[in-house]
Enzyme design. Structure first.
Site, mmCIF file in Angstrom:
data_model
loop_
_atom_site.group_PDB
_atom_site.id
_atom_site.type_symbol
_atom_site.label_atom_id
_atom_site.label_comp_id
_atom_site.label_asym_id
_atom_site.label_seq_id
_atom_site.Cartn_x
_atom_site.Cartn_y
_atom_site.Cartn_z
ATOM 1 N N LYS A 190 0.872 -1.192 0.000
ATOM 2 C CA LYS A 190 0.000 0.000 0.000
ATOM 3 C C LYS A 190 0.901 1.231 0.000
ATOM 4 C CE LYS A 190 -2.402 3.252 2.000
ATOM 5 N NZ LYS A 190 -1.855 4.524 1.577
ATOM 6 N N GLU A 264 8.593 0.536 11.531
ATOM 7 C CA GLU A 264 9.705 1.490 11.404
ATOM 8 C C GLU A 264 9.050 2.871 11.475
ATOM 9 O OE1 GLU A 264 11.744 4.149 10.359
ATOM 10 O OE2 GLU A 264 12.071 3.372 8.336
ATOM 11 N N CYS A 298 12.981 9.839 8.318
ATOM 12 C CA CYS A 298 12.693 9.366 9.680
ATOM 13 C C CYS A 298 13.930 9.461 10.580
ATOM 14 C CB CYS A 298 12.157 7.941 9.634
ATOM 15 S SG CYS A 298 13.140 6.872 8.604
ATOM 16 N N GLU A 395 8.827 15.112 16.323
ATOM 17 C CA GLU A 395 9.354 14.970 14.962
ATOM 18 C C GLU A 395 8.721 16.055 14.085
ATOM 19 O OE1 GLU A 395 8.170 11.379 12.765
ATOM 20 O OE2 GLU A 395 10.234 11.203 12.098
HETATM 21 P P1 NDP Z 1 1.296 8.044 8.218
HETATM 22 O O1 NDP Z 1 1.898 7.232 9.276
HETATM 23 O O2 NDP Z 1 -0.130 8.457 8.338
HETATM 24 O O3 NDP Z 1 1.442 7.323 6.792
HETATM 25 C C1 NDP Z 1 2.270 6.228 6.484
HETATM 26 C C2 NDP Z 1 1.516 5.209 5.654
HETATM 27 O O4 NDP Z 1 0.469 4.617 6.444
HETATM 28 C C3 NDP Z 1 0.815 5.790 4.440
HETATM 29 O O5 NDP Z 1 0.798 4.847 3.399
HETATM 30 C C4 NDP Z 1 -0.574 6.024 4.977
HETATM 31 O O6 NDP Z 1 -1.546 6.148 3.982
HETATM 32 C C5 NDP Z 1 -0.798 4.798 5.814
HETATM 33 N N1 NDP Z 1 -1.815 4.933 6.846
HETATM 34 C C6 NDP Z 1 -2.393 6.062 7.339
HETATM 35 N N2 NDP Z 1 -3.280 5.762 8.312
HETATM 36 C C7 NDP Z 1 -3.274 4.413 8.441
HETATM 37 C C8 NDP Z 1 -3.954 3.489 9.288
HETATM 38 N N3 NDP Z 1 -4.818 3.903 10.222
HETATM 39 N N4 NDP Z 1 -3.696 2.178 9.168
HETATM 40 C C9 NDP Z 1 -2.787 1.737 8.259
HETATM 41 N N5 NDP Z 1 -2.121 2.568 7.416
HETATM 42 C C10 NDP Z 1 -2.341 3.885 7.511
HETATM 43 O O7 NDP Z 1 2.180 9.332 8.006
HETATM 44 P P2 NDP Z 1 1.694 10.733 7.428
HETATM 45 O O8 NDP Z 1 1.865 10.671 5.986
HETATM 46 O O9 NDP Z 1 0.355 11.151 7.893
HETATM 47 O O10 NDP Z 1 2.751 11.687 8.111
HETATM 48 C C11 NDP Z 1 2.509 12.156 9.429
HETATM 49 C C12 NDP Z 1 3.770 12.289 10.195
HETATM 50 O O11 NDP Z 1 4.331 11.010 10.335
HETATM 51 C C13 NDP Z 1 4.850 13.100 9.509
HETATM 52 O O12 NDP Z 1 4.722 14.452 9.776
HETATM 53 C C14 NDP Z 1 6.079 12.512 10.111
HETATM 54 O O13 NDP Z 1 6.336 13.124 11.344
HETATM 55 C C15 NDP Z 1 5.716 11.072 10.343
HETATM 56 N N6 NDP Z 1 6.213 10.175 9.281
HETATM 57 C C16 NDP Z 1 7.257 9.386 9.576
HETATM 58 C C17 NDP Z 1 7.781 8.571 8.612
HETATM 59 C C18 NDP Z 1 8.928 7.695 8.880
HETATM 60 O O14 NDP Z 1 9.542 7.188 7.949
HETATM 61 N N7 NDP Z 1 9.246 7.444 10.112
HETATM 62 C C19 NDP Z 1 7.254 8.545 7.254
HETATM 63 C C20 NDP Z 1 6.092 9.372 7.060
HETATM 64 C C21 NDP Z 1 5.630 10.152 8.055
HETATM 65 P P3 NDP Z 1 -1.873 7.611 3.386
HETATM 66 O O15 NDP Z 1 -0.608 8.148 2.831
HETATM 67 O O16 NDP Z 1 -2.831 7.316 2.327
HETATM 68 O O17 NDP Z 1 -2.401 8.428 4.524
#
Ligand code: NDP
Length: 486
Positions: A190, A264, A298, A395
């Protein structure tokens, strides 16, 4: 509130935009299930947006619960045949995928930059080559799995669901898919809502590589698709990269269901500069640590710990270096800092930066001409930060670094470990023994010495505490996709 800004240096470079005419994008992409692109069961298409221009690039099908169910059925049916292939044959498919990524690397790099806003220099030189390298690496492991797990007899887990974020779309897909497939699992990926395109090009690559149908399915959509995948029966494992909040939600949803999980998650990694470091080199490492990929990393070195005796010198050098960063068109080959990935992410960054100012930290932002359209945030440095400030704790996931000082090695270690996260750290020192001592005392999954954000498919990556659990990369990355039989 104190805010200092300064004009960035204007460099007289001629624009050097990368051509886009070699990119063959369709106007519309379906879901990828059972080796073919298909319509979602309940038709829904959403545009994916170029964040540097706020313009749509293509229409993307969003999966619904029935599509998730179908992808799981197909993956379940394909799994025994995939696992029964001679391991070297599985490896050959991964080699083919790696070679095809290399062949289409220019196209993939441009696509990644258009869809996500990252500078072309990074997608071309980091994301895409590393994605290919991960497939090459795990292709080599496919027929040597038992040597990766202490010569034990192992078996695949079965069907795995994999959810990736928007900061390194193709690379995160490669981190997840390559080890899963090498171990004999089938996978449902996904991609993130804002960056689905390279995953869909990867689906085309799976077709070109003649990967057996159903071994990989790709289901774009929003968080609801991820949530549906997590809650569906029939999966043996979930691998997730993203925010700690969603990671926690996934862990709760899986509790007691016997589904394996690796997470992660976020980070607030310390980049520690000792007074005996080569300071110019350290400044380059600080810049790479926090401004690489607009800080959407991250393991970004977002907490900069500087020894008090060299604080003024390092800040002066850093501030001067920040003025030389080129911010703007991500497709320009000279650009250092591209567009923020989405309007939502820009808003999150702005909220936390405003909190930093309100709490009394001193903000310095490079002031430069930014394009009128698109999502942008100028590289920013906060000094006079207290360890309790939100900008030192949360973060930000943007081009914003918070600076803290320390006097002794023990204080540096204590401050670096004073975080709910534990993903990565950097140590800048000329003394090898000190680097080892500090690295051993840090509660961080990855510790870099005199470098930062250095990734390699042979090295394990993963966190402690609220940064998650499980490792990706290297032989350690096989273990989460295998069951030990004996
Ligand atoms: P999310 O954790 O929401 O997104 C990561 C992935 O999970 C995306 O594919 C997202 O889909 C999906 N997702 C969202 N909600 C759910 C759920 N309830 N169950 C399963 N999968 C889900 O990150 P965001 O994009 O909202 O970013 C928010 C914050 O997260 C950022 O500001 C940052 O601080 C942190 N972040 C950290 C990352 C890392 O690598 N550690 C990477 C990305 C974000 P969709 O994109 O469609 O919402």
């Amino acid at each position: 509130m104190t805010v200092e800004s300064r004009q960035s240096i204007v460099w007289e470079y001629a624009p050097a935009p990368e051509a886009t005419d070699h990119l063959r994008l369709a106007e519309r992409y379906g879901l990828f299930i059972d080796g073919a692109f298909c319509e979602p069961a309940e038709p829904r298409y959403e545009p994916t947006i170029n964040p540097a221009k706020e313009e749509p690039i293509a229409e993307i099908a969003w999966a619904g619960p029935r599509d998730v169910e179908r992808a799981i059925e197909v993956a379940r049916a394909a799994q025994p045949r995939w696992a029964a292939l001679p391991a070297r044959e599985r490896g050959k498919y991964l080699f083919r995928i790696a070679r095809l990524i290399q062949e289409r690397s220019r196209e993939l790099a441009v696509c990644e930059t258009l869809d996500g806003g990252k500078p072309l220099r990074e997608s071309r030189d980091v994301d895409i080559p590393l994605a290919a390298a991960h497939f090459f690496h795990y292709a080599g492991w496919a027929d040597k799995l038992r040597y990766g797990v202490n010569a034990r007899e192992v078996a695949p887990l079965g069907v795995v669901g994999q959810i990736v974020p928007w900061n390194f779309p193709l690379l995160m897909a490669a981190w997840k898919l390559a080890p899963a497939l090498a171990c004999g699992n089938t996978a449902i990926l996904k991609p993130a809502e804002t960056t689905p395109l390279t995953a869909l090009l990867l689906a085309e690559i799976c077709q070109e590589a003649e990967l057996p149908d159903g071994v990989v399915s790709i289901l774009p959509g929003d968080g609801a698709v991820g949530a549906a995948l997590v809650r569906s029966p029939g999966l043996d494992k979930i691998a997730f990269t993203g925010s700690t909040a969603v990671g926690r939600d996934i862990q709760t949803a899986l509790a007691g269901r016997g589904v394996e999980l690796t997470l992660e998650l976020g980070g607030k990694s310390a980049n520690i500069v000792f007074e005996d470091a080569a300071l110019d080199q350290a400044v380059e490492g600080i810049v790479n640590g926090i401004f690489f990929n607009q800080g959407h990393v991250c393991c970004a070195g977002s907490r900069l710990l500087i020894q008090e005796s060299v604080m003024d010198e390092v800040i002066a050098k850093l501030w001067a270096r920040m003025g030389r960063l080129r911010i703007g068109d991500p497709l320009d080959k000279n650009t250092d800092v591209g567009a923020i990935n989405s309007a939502e992410q820009l808003e999150r960054i702005e909220t936390l930066v405003a909190a930093g100012e309100e709490e009394g930290a001193v903000r310095r932002s490079v002031s430069c001409d930014l394009p009128e359209r698109g999502y942008w945030f100028a590289p920013t440095l906060f000094t006079d930060v207290s360890p309790a400030h939100r900008i030192a704790v949360e973060e930000i996931f943007g081009p914003v670094v918070s600076v803290l000082s320390f006097r002794t090695q023990a204080e540096a270690i204590e401050k670096a470990n004073n975080s709910k996260y534990g993903l990565a750290a950097g140590i800048w020192t000329d003394k090898g023994a000190k680097a080892f001592e500090v690295a051993n005392a840090l509660r961080a999954g990855v510790v870099w010495q005199n470098t930062y954000n250095h990734f390699d498919p042979t090295a394990a990556f993963g966190g402690y505490k609220e940064s998650g659990f499980g490792r990706e990369g290297g032989p350690a990355g096989l273990r989460p996709y295998l069951r030990v039989v004996r």
